[in-house]
Scaffold this motif. Structure first.
Motif, PDB file in Angstrom:
ATOM      1  N   VAL A  12      -2.674  -9.534  10.177  1.00 58.25           N
ATOM      2  CA  VAL A  12      -4.016  -9.780   9.639  1.00 58.25           C
ATOM      3  C   VAL A  12      -4.751  -8.469   9.382  1.00 58.25           C
ATOM      4  CG1 VAL A  12      -6.301 -10.703  10.236  1.00 58.25           C
ATOM      5  CG2 VAL A  12      -4.264 -12.113  10.528  1.00 58.25           C
ATOM      6  N   GLU A  13      -4.610  -7.516  10.285  1.00 60.03           N
ATOM      7  CA  GLU A  13      -5.247  -6.213  10.088  1.00 60.03           C
ATOM      8  C   GLU A  13      -4.736  -5.549   8.805  1.00 60.03           C
ATOM      9  OE1 GLU A  13      -6.264  -2.442  12.884  1.00 60.03           O
ATOM     10  OE2 GLU A  13      -4.184  -3.115  12.920  1.00 60.03           O
ATOM     11  N   HIS A  14      -3.442  -5.586   8.566  1.00 56.77           N
ATOM     12  CA  HIS A  14      -2.871  -4.991   7.357  1.00 56.77           C
ATOM     13  C   HIS A  14      -3.277  -5.773   6.105  1.00 56.77           C
ATOM     14  CE1 HIS A  14      -0.594  -2.680  10.271  1.00 56.77           C
ATOM     15  NE2 HIS A  14      -0.192  -1.901   9.295  1.00 56.77           N
ATOM     16  N   ALA A  15      -3.372  -7.086   6.224  1.00 57.92           N
ATOM     17  CA  ALA A  15      -3.833  -7.902   5.093  1.00 57.92           C
ATOM     18  C   ALA A  15      -5.272  -7.540   4.732  1.00 57.92           C
ATOM     19  CB  ALA A  15      -3.720  -9.388   5.430  1.00 57.92           C
ATOM     20  N   ARG A  16      -6.093  -7.308   5.742  1.00 60.42           N
ATOM     21  CA  ARG A  16      -7.488  -6.914   5.494  1.00 60.42           C
ATOM     22  C   ARG A  16      -7.539  -5.573   4.773  1.00 60.42           C
ATOM     23  NH1 ARG A  16     -10.722  -3.629   7.853  1.00 60.42           N
ATOM     24  NH2 ARG A  16      -9.434  -3.312   9.710  1.00 60.42           N
ATOM     25  N   TRP A  17      -6.703  -4.620   5.212  1.00 63.14           N
ATOM     26  CA  TRP A  17      -6.659  -3.324   4.539  1.00 63.14           C
ATOM     27  C   TRP A  17      -6.229  -3.474   3.080  1.00 63.14           C
ATOM     28  CZ3 TRP A  17      -3.763  -1.182   9.316  1.00 63.14           C
ATOM     29  CH2 TRP A  17      -4.687  -0.657  10.235  1.00 63.14           C
ATOM     30  N   LEU A  77       0.871  -1.170   0.000  1.00 63.30           N
ATOM     31  CA  LEU A  77       0.000   0.000   0.000  1.00 63.30           C
ATOM     32  C   LEU A  77       0.905   1.216   0.000  1.00 63.30           C
ATOM     33  CD1 LEU A  77      -2.960   1.052   0.185  1.00 63.30           C
ATOM     34  CD2 LEU A  77      -2.565   1.279   2.653  1.00 63.30           C
ATOM     35  N   GLU A  78       0.700   2.122  -0.974  1.00 65.97           N
ATOM     36  CA  GLU A  78       1.449   3.372  -1.078  1.00 65.97           C
ATOM     37  C   GLU A  78       0.502   4.523  -0.808  1.00 65.97           C
ATOM     38  OE1 GLU A  78       3.567   3.924  -4.759  1.00 65.97           O
ATOM     39  OE2 GLU A  78       4.395   1.895  -4.692  1.00 65.97           O
ATOM     40  N   THR A  79       0.877   5.400   0.113  1.00 70.84           N
ATOM     41  CA  THR A  79      -0.045   6.472   0.494  1.00 70.84           C
ATOM     42  C   THR A  79       0.529   7.872   0.331  1.00 70.84           C
ATOM     43  OG1 THR A  79       0.703   6.420   2.803  1.00 70.84           O
ATOM     44  CG2 THR A  79      -1.133   4.952   2.201  1.00 70.84           C
ATOM     45  N   ARG A  80       1.812   7.987   0.086  1.00 73.97           N
ATOM     46  CA  ARG A  80       2.453   9.303   0.008  1.00 73.97           C
ATOM     47  C   ARG A  80       2.250   9.923  -1.377  1.00 73.97           C
ATOM     48  NH1 ARG A  80       6.031  10.378   4.123  1.00 73.97           N
ATOM     49  NH2 ARG A  80       7.059  11.893   2.776  1.00 73.97           N
ATOM     50  N   TRP A 112       4.683  -3.000   3.024  1.00 70.56           N
ATOM     51  CA  TRP A 112       4.703  -4.204   2.194  1.00 70.56           C
ATOM     52  C   TRP A 112       4.251  -5.362   3.078  1.00 70.56           C
ATOM     53  CZ3 TRP A 112       5.665  -4.939  -2.933  1.00 70.56           C
ATOM     54  CH2 TRP A 112       6.312  -3.935  -3.640  1.00 70.56           C
ATOM     55  N   LEU A 113       3.553  -6.321   2.483  1.00 72.62           N
ATOM     56  CA  LEU A 113       3.184  -7.552   3.173  1.00 72.62           C
ATOM     57  C   LEU A 113       3.707  -8.714   2.340  1.00 72.62           C
ATOM     58  CD1 LEU A 113       1.737  -8.938   5.514  1.00 72.62           C
ATOM     59  CD2 LEU A 113      -0.361  -8.884   4.143  1.00 72.62           C
ATOM     60  N   PHE A 114       4.598  -9.497   2.929  1.00 74.32           N
ATOM     61  CA  PHE A 114       5.227 -10.617   2.242  1.00 74.32           C
ATOM     62  C   PHE A 114       4.617 -11.930   2.713  1.00 74.32           C
ATOM     63  CE2 PHE A 114       8.294  -7.171   2.357  1.00 74.32           C
ATOM     64  CZ  PHE A 114       8.706  -7.103   1.032  1.00 74.32           C
ATOM     65  N   ASP A 115       4.127 -12.707   1.757  1.00 77.32           N
ATOM     66  CA  ASP A 115       3.593 -14.046   2.030  1.00 77.32           C
ATOM     67  C   ASP A 115       2.550 -14.055   3.144  1.00 77.32           C
ATOM     68  OD1 ASP A 115       5.184 -15.195   0.034  1.00 77.32           O
ATOM     69  OD2 ASP A 115       6.878 -15.411   1.403  1.00 77.32           O
ATOM     70  N   SER A 116       1.843 -12.956   3.289  1.00 79.12           N
ATOM     71  CA  SER A 116       0.741 -12.824   4.252  1.00 79.12           C
ATOM     72  C   SER A 116       1.146 -13.056   5.702  1.00 79.12           C
ATOM     73  CB  SER A 116      -0.417 -13.766   3.883  1.00 79.12           C
ATOM     74  OG  SER A 116      -0.927 -13.434   2.617  1.00 79.12           O
TER      75      SER A 116
END
Length: 194
Positions: free
Chosen positions: A168-173, A41-44, A137-141
């Motif tokens: 899990v919270e970040h994966a949901r996002w 997720l990129e937000t900047r 970044w989320l690697f391999d969940s």
């Protein structure tokens, strides 16, 4: 990700916060060491990345953009996606793209040709979805790398988190962001970078 590689990135609880940030070769290894997926997720609205400053200036001046500096990343992406792995990102964007976001949109042609899945999500929808206002970044969940930047947009490093509840919270996002985001090919038709 192999356990020995994971152990290199998990910070020791006794270390001070600033030393826990993964940088340099250790950060780069995250992109060669994942087994299945790397999602971001990129937000900047602006990043200050030293090795792309010259090409950013070329873009702003309407010149041909030299992407020689970009080759190592693109090679890594071709290798990973060629091995059947997924590299994907959602970029949260304001109604009016900044010069830097237009530059990133210009670069996205090379990213997607190398196999990345890049999508765009408007800021209002991101806010409605209660997405966080930080890059990660989320690697391999199961390995979360929260990116830390200076106010000017220079990357300080990545904070590695493996706590299942936070991951899990970040994966949901990420799932929500990808569900609502527009694919690069559609977005660039509506928002040509130049």
């Amino acid at each position: 990700m192999p356990r020995e590689l994971l152990e290199r990135f998990v910070p020791r609880k006794s270390a001070p916060a600033v030393s826990e940030l993964v940088t340099g070769a250790a950060f780069d290894a995250l992109f060669s060491g994942f087994a299945h997926t790397a999602r971001r997720l990129e937000t900047r609205t602006h990043y200050d990345i030293e090795n792309e400053r010259e090409s950013f200036d070329q873009f702003l001046n309407g010149e041909a953009v030299d992407l020689g500096w970009f080759a190592p990343w693109l090679d890594t992406m071709r290798t990973q996606t060629g091995a059947g792995k997924t590299v994907a990102r959602v970029r949260v964007v304001p109604p009016e793209l900044t010069d830097y976001l237009r530059y990133e949109l210009h670069l996205a042609e090379s990213n997607t040709t190398a196999g990345e899945d890049i999508r765009y999500l408007d800021r209002a929808t991101a806010n409605d979805l209660c997405l966080p206002d930080r890059d990660f970044w989320l690697f391999d969940s199961h390995i979360l790398a929260v990116l830390h930047f200076t106010d000017a947009g220079q990357l300080l490093g990545a904070e590695i988190i493996t706590d299942p509840a936070i991951v899990v919270e970040h994966a949901r996002w990420l799932d929500a962001a990808f569900h609502h985001a527009q694919p690069y090919r559609e977005f660039v038709q509506e928002h040509p970078p130049r």
